[in-house]
Each structure stands twice: as structure tokens, then as C-alpha cells.
Design a protein around this motif. Structure first.
Motif, mmCIF file in Angstrom:
data_model
loop_
_atom_site.group_PDB
_atom_site.id
_atom_site.type_symbol
_atom_site.label_atom_id
_atom_site.label_comp_id
_atom_site.label_asym_id
_atom_site.label_seq_id
_atom_site.Cartn_x
_atom_site.Cartn_y
_atom_site.Cartn_z
ATOM 1 N N UNK A 58 40.908 -71.733 -28.786
ATOM 2 C CA UNK A 58 39.845 -72.069 -29.720
ATOM 3 C C UNK A 58 38.664 -71.109 -29.605
ATOM 4 N N UNK A 59 38.347 -70.702 -28.376
ATOM 5 C CA UNK A 59 37.233 -69.770 -28.179
ATOM 6 C C UNK A 59 37.547 -68.400 -28.763
ATOM 7 N N UNK A 60 38.792 -67.972 -28.610
ATOM 8 C CA UNK A 60 39.194 -66.662 -29.141
ATOM 9 C C UNK A 60 39.145 -66.670 -30.671
ATOM 10 N N UNK A 61 39.689 -67.733 -31.272
ATOM 11 C CA UNK A 61 39.702 -67.814 -32.736
ATOM 12 C C UNK A 61 38.295 -67.959 -33.304
ATOM 13 N N UNK A 62 37.338 -68.448 -32.490
ATOM 14 C CA UNK A 62 35.957 -68.603 -32.963
ATOM 15 C C UNK A 62 35.182 -67.297 -32.934
ATOM 16 N N UNK A 63 35.749 -66.264 -32.276
ATOM 17 C CA UNK A 63 35.062 -64.975 -32.241
ATOM 18 C C UNK A 63 35.002 -64.369 -33.635
ATOM 19 N N UNK A 64 33.913 -63.658 -33.957
ATOM 20 C CA UNK A 64 33.814 -63.022 -35.284
ATOM 21 C C UNK A 64 34.873 -61.942 -35.458
ATOM 22 N N UNK A 68 37.576 -54.756 -40.505
ATOM 23 C CA UNK A 68 38.880 -54.348 -41.043
ATOM 24 C C UNK A 68 39.869 -55.494 -41.109
ATOM 25 N N UNK A 69 39.504 -56.681 -40.682
ATOM 26 C CA UNK A 69 40.429 -57.809 -40.803
ATOM 27 C C UNK A 69 40.521 -58.608 -39.519
ATOM 28 N N UNK A 70 41.737 -59.032 -39.194
ATOM 29 C CA UNK A 70 41.950 -59.902 -38.043
ATOM 30 C C UNK A 70 41.731 -59.167 -36.729
ATOM 31 N N UNK A 71 41.197 -59.881 -35.732
ATOM 32 C CA UNK A 71 40.958 -59.287 -34.430
ATOM 33 C C UNK A 71 42.270 -59.079 -33.685
ATOM 34 N N UNK A 72 42.217 -58.243 -32.650
ATOM 35 C CA UNK A 72 43.406 -57.979 -31.835
ATOM 36 C C UNK A 72 43.918 -59.269 -31.220
ATOM 37 N N UNK A 73 43.008 -60.064 -30.658
ATOM 38 C CA UNK A 73 43.403 -61.308 -30.012
ATOM 39 C C UNK A 73 43.925 -62.328 -31.013
ATOM 40 N N UNK A 78 47.277 -66.557 -34.888
ATOM 41 C CA UNK A 78 47.464 -66.784 -36.324
ATOM 42 C C UNK A 78 48.246 -65.665 -36.989
ATOM 43 N N UNK A 79 47.980 -64.417 -36.581
ATOM 44 C CA UNK A 79 48.661 -63.235 -37.116
ATOM 45 C C UNK A 79 48.570 -63.162 -38.640
ATOM 46 N N UNK A 213 40.066 -78.316 -26.845
ATOM 47 C CA UNK A 213 39.468 -77.723 -28.036
ATOM 48 C C UNK A 213 38.580 -76.549 -27.657
ATOM 49 N N UNK A 214 37.881 -76.648 -26.552
ATOM 50 C CA UNK A 214 37.069 -75.537 -26.088
ATOM 51 C C UNK A 214 36.929 -75.636 -24.578
#
Length: 300
Positions: A58-64, A68-73, A78-79, A213-214
Motif C-alpha cells: 500500500x505504501x509503494x502504490x501510494x508513492x507519486x 512518464x507513467x507507472x513507477x518501477x515498483x 499493478x503493471x 493496509x499500511x
């Protein structure tokens, strides 16, 4: 009717084959204990690694996300940027036959997978000579064998898992795969194996209990940096577990197949022994009849 010599040669050949089968069964029986111990030792580590990464989800997905699109993590969860028409497939089979339906079940499942995804690009990671040779013979234009590893069973080491994990991660990012699937035989018991078909990338946390969740942790030098260290280790730890599970399942299947074949050979030897006695008795009876008929002819 077969001669006594032919029947004796058949019995000798079957007994020789039976000895080979019994030897293979004994070798598999000796190796299965070590394989089980290694497999059971790898399970808790892989599970705990999965729980640690799940805590960060949850913390990783909450990162901005970057511009250019989706983050590496984010690609591990989600991919969103992966191409759904590009799929990775990890196939783990044995290097040799004489293991009953162990390899056939996996290859049938692979064929079914390829038919379901006809028209899509499939990037193959083949572990085991049987699977590698089978996929190489297909010669499908949409099939790309990007990694192969043969001759590693029954002495799988973590080094094999590292090479496999690195190849999977590299292809996953460079080719922008939508997902990576796995087909192999999981070790269930000495008497049976369980065919497994699952997605290994992006991560699936449905089987992980007590999801949070976090997290309430502070990360140094940073959550993303720690995640980048954890993910390759998680992937390699799971690869190692998959290889060990497959190795134990293969040894168990070989042991059972050789045991059944040895018993069948014993039954054949018994049946041929009965036949040998019947032929020998018939031969003796004919010889006695010949002597009696000859004596009667002399008397007349």
C-alpha cells in the motif's frame, strides 16, 4: 510355439531390466529425503519474504508516479504499463523420463496455455531438458525461448535460482511483459504431485494472511530503496522454492514409476515361468510319446 531357449532369454532380459528399475527406485528413494529437507527449509523463507513485500504494498502504490507513467515498483503490483499481448511463461519439467506422467501432465498444460493465448508473443523460460526440447520442436513464430537451463536436477542450487530470477526480471522489464506465468508440478506427497499454473509477476498476495493496509515503520535510507533490495531477493527465493518443489516431485514420481514397473516385470517373469514349465512339460510328453510309439513299432 516359442522354444524353451526363447522363453529363457525373455526371462533373463526382463530380470535384467527389473534390476535396473529397482536400482533407479533405490537411488530416487535415497535422494528424496534430502530433496524434501531442502524444499521444506526454503518454504518459510520465501513465505516471509512475500509477507514483507506485502507489508510495503500500500505504501509503494501510494508513492507519486513519475511523469512518464507507472513507477518501477508499481509494475510488481499493478503493471499498468505492461503489454497484455506479451506474456512470459516459466516451464519447469524434468531432465529425464521414466517418471510416469510427471512431464506429460506439464506439457499438456503448456499446450493448453499456448492455445489459449494464440496470437500473443510468449517469452519462454525453460527449466528441464524435456520441456526445453518439447518447446523447441514446436517452432511457433510467436514463441521465443529467452532462457533455458538443463541438467540441473537432482542437484539444484541457489545459483540456478539466481540466474533464473535475473533472466525473468530482465525480460519482464526490457520486453514490458504484461505478466509472467508458471507451470510446474508441486510436491504434494510421496504418492502424488500437484500440477500448478499461476502468475508470479506481478505479485499475487491472495494467499498471504493478515494483509496490512499500511505499515508503521520508518525506512532508512528509504522505502523505495529497501523495496528495490527486497524484490530481487523475493523473486530468487521463490524461484529456488519452485525448483526444489519440482525436484522433490520428480524424484517421488520416478520412485513410484520404477516401483510399479518393477512389480510389473516381476509379474511378467512369473507368467513366463509358468509358460516355460508348460512348454517343457509338453516337450517331455512328446518325447515320451515318441519313445512309446517307437517301442510299439519295434514290437510289431
Amino acid at each position: 510355439m516359442e522354444s524353451l531357449r526363447d522363453i529363457r532369454q525373455n526371462i533373463k532380459a526382463i530380470k535384467s531390466t527389473q534390476q535396473i528399475m529397482q536400482t533407479m527406485k533405490m537411488i530416487s528413494s535415497a535422494r528424496i529425503r534430502r530433496a524434501q529437507e531442502a524444499m521444506e527449509a526454503a518454504r518459510p523463507f520465501a513465505k516471509k519474504m512475500l509477507e514483507m513485500v506485502d507489508d510495503l504494498k500500500q505504501d509503494i502504490l501510494a508513492l507519486p508516479e513519475p511523469d512518464e507513467g507507472e513507477s518501477w515498483a508499481g509494475r510488481f503490483f499493478a503493471n499498468k504499463t505492461g503489454d497484455p499481448n506479451k506474456i512470459g511463461l516459466l516451464v519447469i519439467t524434468g531432465d529425464k523420463g521414466l517418471a510416469g506422467s510427471f512431464n506429460a501432465v506439464i506439457l499438456r498444460s503448456v499446450l493448453h496455455f499456448l492455445k489459449e493465448h494464440k496470437g500473443k508473443e510468449i517469452f519462454i523460460f525453460a527449466v528441464g531438458k524435456k520441456g526445453r526440447d518439447f518447446l523447441a520442436r514446436l517452432k511457433m513464430p510467436n514463441l521465443h525461448i529467452v532462457y533455458e537451463s538443463v541438467g540441473i536436477f537432482p542437484k539444484v542450487s541457489y545459483a540456478h535460482a539466481e540466474l533464473l530470477g535475473e533472466a525473468v526480471l530482465k525480460t519482464y522489464f526490457e520486453q514490458k511483459l504484461g505478466r509472467v506465468a508458471l507451470i510446474y508440478n508441486d510436491f504434494k506427497s510421496l504418492a502424488s504431485q500437484n500440477l500448478v499454473g499461476m502468475n508470479i509477476l506481478p505479485f499475487d498476495f491472495e494467499a498471504v494472511p493478515n494483509q496490512k493496509e499500511e505499515s508503521d515503520f520508518l525506512f532508512e535510507p528509504g522505502m523505495l530503496e529497501i523495496f528495490k533490495l527486497l524484490v530481487p531477493r523475493l523473486v530468487k527465493a521463490n524461484m529456488y522454492r519452485f525448483l526444489l518443489e519440482s525436484q522433490a516431485a520428480n524424484l517421488a514420481a520416478t520412485m513410484n514409476a520404477m516401483d510399479a514397473a518393477s512389480k510389473n516385470a516381476g509379474e511378467l517373469v512369473t507368467a513366463l515361468g509358468v509358460k516355460l514349465n508348460k512348454v517343457r512339460q509338453a516337450s517331455i510328453t512328446n518325447e515320451i510319446l515318441d519313445i512309446v510309439n517307437g517301442a510299439e513299432a519295434l514290437n510289431n
